[in-house]
Design an enzyme around this catalytic site. Structure first.
Site, PDB file in Angstrom:
ATOM      1  N   TYR A  88     -37.381 -11.776 -52.686  1.00 26.22           N
ATOM      2  CA  TYR A  88     -36.231 -11.513 -53.562  1.00 26.22           C
ATOM      3  C   TYR A  88     -36.262 -12.538 -54.698  1.00 26.22           C
ATOM      4  O   TYR A  88     -35.926 -13.705 -54.520  1.00 26.22           O
ATOM      5  CB  TYR A  88     -34.946 -11.639 -52.733  1.00 26.22           C
ATOM      6  CG  TYR A  88     -33.655 -11.303 -53.458  1.00 26.22           C
ATOM      7  CD1 TYR A  88     -33.610 -10.967 -54.802  1.00 26.22           C
ATOM      8  CD2 TYR A  88     -32.444 -11.323 -52.770  1.00 26.22           C
ATOM      9  CE1 TYR A  88     -32.416 -10.656 -55.439  1.00 26.22           C
ATOM     10  CE2 TYR A  88     -31.233 -11.009 -53.396  1.00 26.22           C
ATOM     11  CZ  TYR A  88     -31.239 -10.691 -54.734  1.00 26.22           C
ATOM     12  OH  TYR A  88     -30.045 -10.402 -55.367  1.00 26.22           O
TER      13      TYR A  88
ATOM     14  N   LYS B 218     -38.137  -7.631 -54.769  1.00 26.90           N
ATOM     15  CA  LYS B 218     -36.888  -7.205 -55.403  1.00 26.90           C
ATOM     16  C   LYS B 218     -36.779  -8.108 -56.622  1.00 26.90           C
ATOM     17  O   LYS B 218     -36.563  -9.319 -56.501  1.00 26.90           O
ATOM     18  CB  LYS B 218     -35.713  -7.399 -54.445  1.00 26.90           C
ATOM     19  CG  LYS B 218     -34.371  -7.268 -55.122  1.00 26.90           C
ATOM     20  CD  LYS B 218     -33.267  -7.208 -54.103  1.00 26.90           C
ATOM     21  CE  LYS B 218     -31.911  -7.620 -54.648  1.00 26.90           C
ATOM     22  NZ  LYS B 218     -31.623  -7.280 -56.036  1.00 26.90           N
TER      23      LYS B 218
HETATM   24  C1  LIG Z   1     -27.350 -11.466 -60.718  1.00 25.17           C
HETATM   25  C2  LIG Z   1     -26.925 -10.175 -60.067  1.00 25.17           C
HETATM   26  O1  LIG Z   1     -25.893 -10.118 -59.456  1.00 25.17           O
HETATM   27  N1  LIG Z   1     -27.761  -9.172 -60.219  1.00 25.17           N
HETATM   28  C3  LIG Z   1     -27.470  -7.862 -59.643  1.00 25.17           C
HETATM   29  C4  LIG Z   1     -27.508  -6.814 -60.744  1.00 25.17           C
HETATM   30  O2  LIG Z   1     -27.291  -5.550 -60.170  1.00 25.17           O
HETATM   31  C5  LIG Z   1     -26.419  -7.081 -61.772  1.00 25.17           C
HETATM   32  O3  LIG Z   1     -25.151  -7.148 -61.157  1.00 25.17           O
HETATM   33  C6  LIG Z   1     -26.382  -5.989 -62.834  1.00 25.17           C
HETATM   34  O4  LIG Z   1     -27.659  -5.818 -63.387  1.00 25.17           O
HETATM   35  C7  LIG Z   1     -25.393  -6.363 -63.934  1.00 25.17           C
HETATM   36  O5  LIG Z   1     -25.893  -7.470 -64.652  1.00 25.17           O
HETATM   37  C8  LIG Z   1     -28.513  -7.510 -58.571  1.00 25.17           C
HETATM   38  O6  LIG Z   1     -29.794  -7.788 -59.002  1.00 25.17           O
HETATM   39  C9  LIG Z   1     -28.175  -8.255 -57.284  1.00 25.17           C
HETATM   40  C10 LIG Z   1     -28.432  -7.440 -56.095  1.00 25.17           C
HETATM   41  O7  LIG Z   1     -29.091  -6.451 -56.126  1.00 25.17           O
HETATM   42  C11 LIG Z   1     -27.915  -7.885 -54.794  1.00 25.17           C
HETATM   43  O8  LIG Z   1     -26.773  -7.589 -54.489  1.00 25.17           O
HETATM   44  O9  LIG Z   1     -28.659  -8.552 -54.069  1.00 25.17           O
END
Ligand SMILES: CC(=O)N[C@@H]([C@@H](O)[C@H](O)[C@H](O)CO)[C@@H](O)CC(=O)C(=O)O
Length: 307
Positions: free
Chosen positions: A138, A168
């Site tokens: 990750y 990921k």
């Molecule tokens: C830094 C962060 O929280 N990144 C999110 C993104 O989905 C993010 O919320 C989205 O791209 C909006 O910036 C995901 O990569 C995190 C994720 O998948 C998880 O819940 O582990």
């Protein structure tokens, strides 16, 4: 000033003794599958606040997702990353024992690995506790501060971690991401993109899937984007990405993170996602109202042609 202090301390009191609520997970699974077309989940990651939970809580959540997901979900990947190697190994063992489809781990981010060798040594120890299920690294440098290049990490990784299946990839470095796709084509790693506002660009360079916070409530819109891309209807795919971008760009300006994701998700699904855990603070009512109004102004994202 005084009133701000007052409301912060009321909020702190409210958040102080919050416990996890396992009773909504069955409903959550049904919502993802039936309403969002999402059949793969990543448990105890960033959005699930895995790093704010005790090991015991993480295990309870992992078990509940695996149990509730039986015959409904295709993959339940459990995030087992932790700051301490023994804790991470224990969570990996537990995930394998309960029948998770895969495990994943972030790089530890207090004492950080400073080179590929140190990171791989840590990940190998974790992955070897679950030798019969796939392992995903990750990569989330905005939160871990660990910026080891993934193109370099993948070189020879299978020899070091036989269960290594993919990454990921929650970073905006599309050059590194594209290099991974290009250079390791033969290995057929799964490169799951995690910056939702840039997913279409990642698809263009070959992303094989996505994991992100917005798929909790905009899963269908993203599935439509995938479909449009697969059909080579790039105008339609861009329309989805631009709308998602319009929403995210709007909420970023209001202040957006895990707490806000939970609030949006609660408001759209009707499932109480609860407040975040301290030090995160709940989203404000003002945020929730504005975010909801913005989504309502983009019906393209939330209404779908009947099947
Ligand atoms: C830094 C962060 O929280 N990144 C999110 C993104 O989905 C993010 O919320 C989205 O791209 C909006 O910036 C995901 O990569 C995190 C994720 O998948 C998880 O819940 O582990």
């Amino acid at each position: 000033m005084l009133s701000t202090k007052g409301s912060v301390s009321r909020e702190v009191t409210r958040l102080r003794s919050r416990k996890i609520n396992l009773s909504v997970i069955g409903q959550y699974v049904d919502y993802l599958v039936d309403k969002q077309g999402v059949k793969n989940v990543f448990v105890n990651g960033t959005t699930g606040e895995g790093l704010a939970l005790s090991s015991q809580e993480r295990k309870q959540l992992a078990e509940e997702w695996v149990n509730q997901g039986k015959k409904k979900l295709e993959h339940v990947i459990i995030h087992v990353g932790a700051l301490s190697l023994p804790e991470s190994k224990e969570l990996a063992r537990h995930a394998a024992e309960i029948g998770a489809s895969g495990i994943s781990a972030i790089a530890p981010f207090f004492f950080k690995p400073t080179n590929k060798g140190a990171l791989v040594a840590f990940l190998r120890e974790v992955a070897s506790e679950a030798p019969h299920i796939p392992f995903y690294y990750y990569h989330i440098p905005p939160l871990t501060g660990v910026k080891i290049c993934i193109e370099d990490l993948l070189d020879g990784i299978k020899k070091q971690i036989p269960t290594f299946q993919g990454v990921k990839y929650s970073d905006t470095d599309l050059l590194d991401f594209a290099q991974c796709m290009d250079k390791y084509n033969k290995e057929q790693f799964l490169l799951l993109y995690g910056v939702d506002e840039q997913l279409l660009s990642a698809l263009a360079v070959g992303a094989t899937g996505a994991v992100g916070s917005t798929y909790n409530y905009l899963g269908q819109a993203n599935n439509m984007m995938f479909q449009a891309y697969a059909n080579q209807d790039f105008a339609l795919a861009r329309k989805y990405q631009f709308c998602i971008g319009e929403f995210l760009s709007f909420v970023f300006k209001l202040g957006f993170g895990v707490a806000q994701t939970k609030a949006i998700m609660t408001s759209l699904s009707g499932i109480p996602m609860g407040p975040p855990r301290l030090p995160l603070m709940s989203a404000s009512e003002e945020f929730i109202t504005k975010a909801k109004a913005k989504l309502d102004s983009l019906p393209f994202l939330t209404t779908y042609p009947a099947k």
